[in-house]
Scaffold this motif. Structure first.
Motif, mmCIF file in Angstrom:
data_model
loop_
_atom_site.group_PDB
_atom_site.id
_atom_site.type_symbol
_atom_site.label_atom_id
_atom_site.label_comp_id
_atom_site.label_asym_id
_atom_site.label_seq_id
_atom_site.Cartn_x
_atom_site.Cartn_y
_atom_site.Cartn_z
ATOM 1 N N GLU A 113 1.001 -1.115 0.013
ATOM 2 C CA GLU A 113 -0.028 0.037 0.043
ATOM 3 C C GLU A 113 0.797 1.448 0.015
ATOM 4 N N VAL A 114 0.626 2.143 -0.903
ATOM 5 C CA VAL A 114 1.472 3.420 -1.160
ATOM 6 C C VAL A 114 1.060 4.501 0.104
ATOM 7 N N ASP A 115 2.015 4.997 0.747
ATOM 8 C CA ASP A 115 2.100 6.072 1.923
ATOM 9 C C ASP A 115 2.947 7.042 1.494
ATOM 10 N N VAL A 116 2.971 7.938 2.489
ATOM 11 C CA VAL A 116 3.827 8.901 2.443
ATOM 12 C C VAL A 116 4.535 9.220 3.872
ATOM 13 N N VAL A 117 5.608 9.692 3.539
ATOM 14 C CA VAL A 117 6.546 10.253 4.795
ATOM 15 C C VAL A 117 6.890 11.583 4.806
ATOM 16 N N ARG A 118 6.336 12.454 5.587
ATOM 17 C CA ARG A 118 6.485 13.917 5.450
ATOM 18 C C ARG A 118 7.535 14.382 6.317
ATOM 19 N N GLN A 119 8.214 15.641 5.679
ATOM 20 C CA GLN A 119 9.488 16.307 6.542
ATOM 21 C C GLN A 119 9.480 17.672 5.836
ATOM 22 N N GLY A 120 8.972 18.635 6.815
ATOM 23 C CA GLY A 120 8.986 19.942 6.212
ATOM 24 C C GLY A 120 7.976 20.242 5.216
ATOM 25 N N ARG A 121 8.759 20.918 4.127
ATOM 26 C CA ARG A 121 7.820 21.085 2.793
ATOM 27 C C ARG A 121 8.051 19.839 1.784
ATOM 28 N N LEU A 122 8.338 18.734 2.312
ATOM 29 C CA LEU A 122 8.580 17.692 1.241
ATOM 30 C C LEU A 122 7.918 16.297 1.838
ATOM 31 N N ALA A 123 7.875 15.415 1.043
ATOM 32 C CA ALA A 123 7.080 14.154 1.481
ATOM 33 C C ALA A 123 7.739 13.112 0.620
#
Length: 251
Positions: free
Chosen positions: A32-42
């Motif tokens: 399953e596709v997910d996201v990891v976020r950090q500041g302005r980015l993912a």
């Protein structure tokens, strides 16, 4: 003992990007596709076994479909296929360490997409044109016609060399004409090496979305003018594989 789990990293996107519920990742079964976020980015990621062998056609298709689908709605920096890290913290560290460069690259790619133009000669039509334009080649072709390869080995070698040289010269000319035609309608271009000895053109173009229609029409016109001898394909819209990637910004 259960396999250790890592994260397959597909690409880097702005932090507000969300994968669609039907997004499919690599692996068997697909992750399953997910996201990891950090500041302005993912980062777009999915879970995979750290010992899992990846590289099946289905894996490559999933990787490309996710990135190309993302590029249609948001800027994306592709991450080299097969990049697997140990977990979310490793992804966050990557995003943090190169945050400003990644963010600047995404800003440059805003509202821009890649198209790839590929054309391959029809072998019979091409050889007919080469022989029609070269009396020396035509004479050699007459000499070998109907005779065995063993009896005409030297002539066949010379003929093959002449045809190969003619194809190379035509490829260079066609590639220059393609670039000249599409430069006004694109932001950047990246010629690619031939993938086959009969390739006529092979180049990637970065295109502003507001010029996409003009660009496609120009490619169609270019192809129509050569339809008797070149089979053209236009691939896109695609993620900007040929123009920028996360690895290029890190290395």
């Amino acid at each position: 003992m259960a396999d250790e789990i890592g994260l397959f990293v597909y690409g880097i996107v702005p932090s507000d990007v969300e994968p669609t519920p039907d997004a499919v990742g690599v692996g068997d079964p697909p992750g399953e596709v997910d996201v990891v976020r950090q500041g302005r980015l993912a980062a777009l990621v999915s879970e995979v076994g750290l010992e899992e062998a990846l590289g099946r056609p289905a894996d490559l298709t999933a990787y490309q479909q996710l990135l190309d689908g993302t590029a249609a709605v948001a800027p994306v920096l592709p991450v080299r296929f097969g990049t697997v890290v140990t977990g979310p913290d490793a992804v966050a560290d990557l995003l943090d360490a190169h945050h400003d460069r990644f963010a600047a690259a995404l800003d440059e790619l805003e509202d821009r997409i890649q198209y790839t133009v590929h054309g391959r000669y029809d072998e019979q039509e091409l050889i007919a044109e080469i022989l029609a334009g070269s009396p020396a080649a035509a004479d050699l072709a007459d000499q070998v016609r109907g005779l065995s390869e063993a009896a005409t080995r030297e002539q066949r070698i010379r003929l093959g060399e002449m045809i190969s040289q003619a194809v190379e010269l035509r490829r260079e000319a066609e590639s220059r004409q393609l670039i000249d035609t599409l430069v006004p309608l694109s932001v950047s271009n990246a010629p690619r090496p031939p993938s086959n000895e009969l390739d006529a053109v092979n180049a990637a173009f970065l295109v502003d979305v507001d010029r996409e229609e003009e660009f496609v029409e120009a490619v169609e016109e270019f192809a129509e003018q050569r339809r008797d001898v070149i089979r053209m394909r236009l691939l896109g819209p695609l993620a900007p594989y040929d123009f920028v990637s996360a690895h290029q910004l890190v290395e």
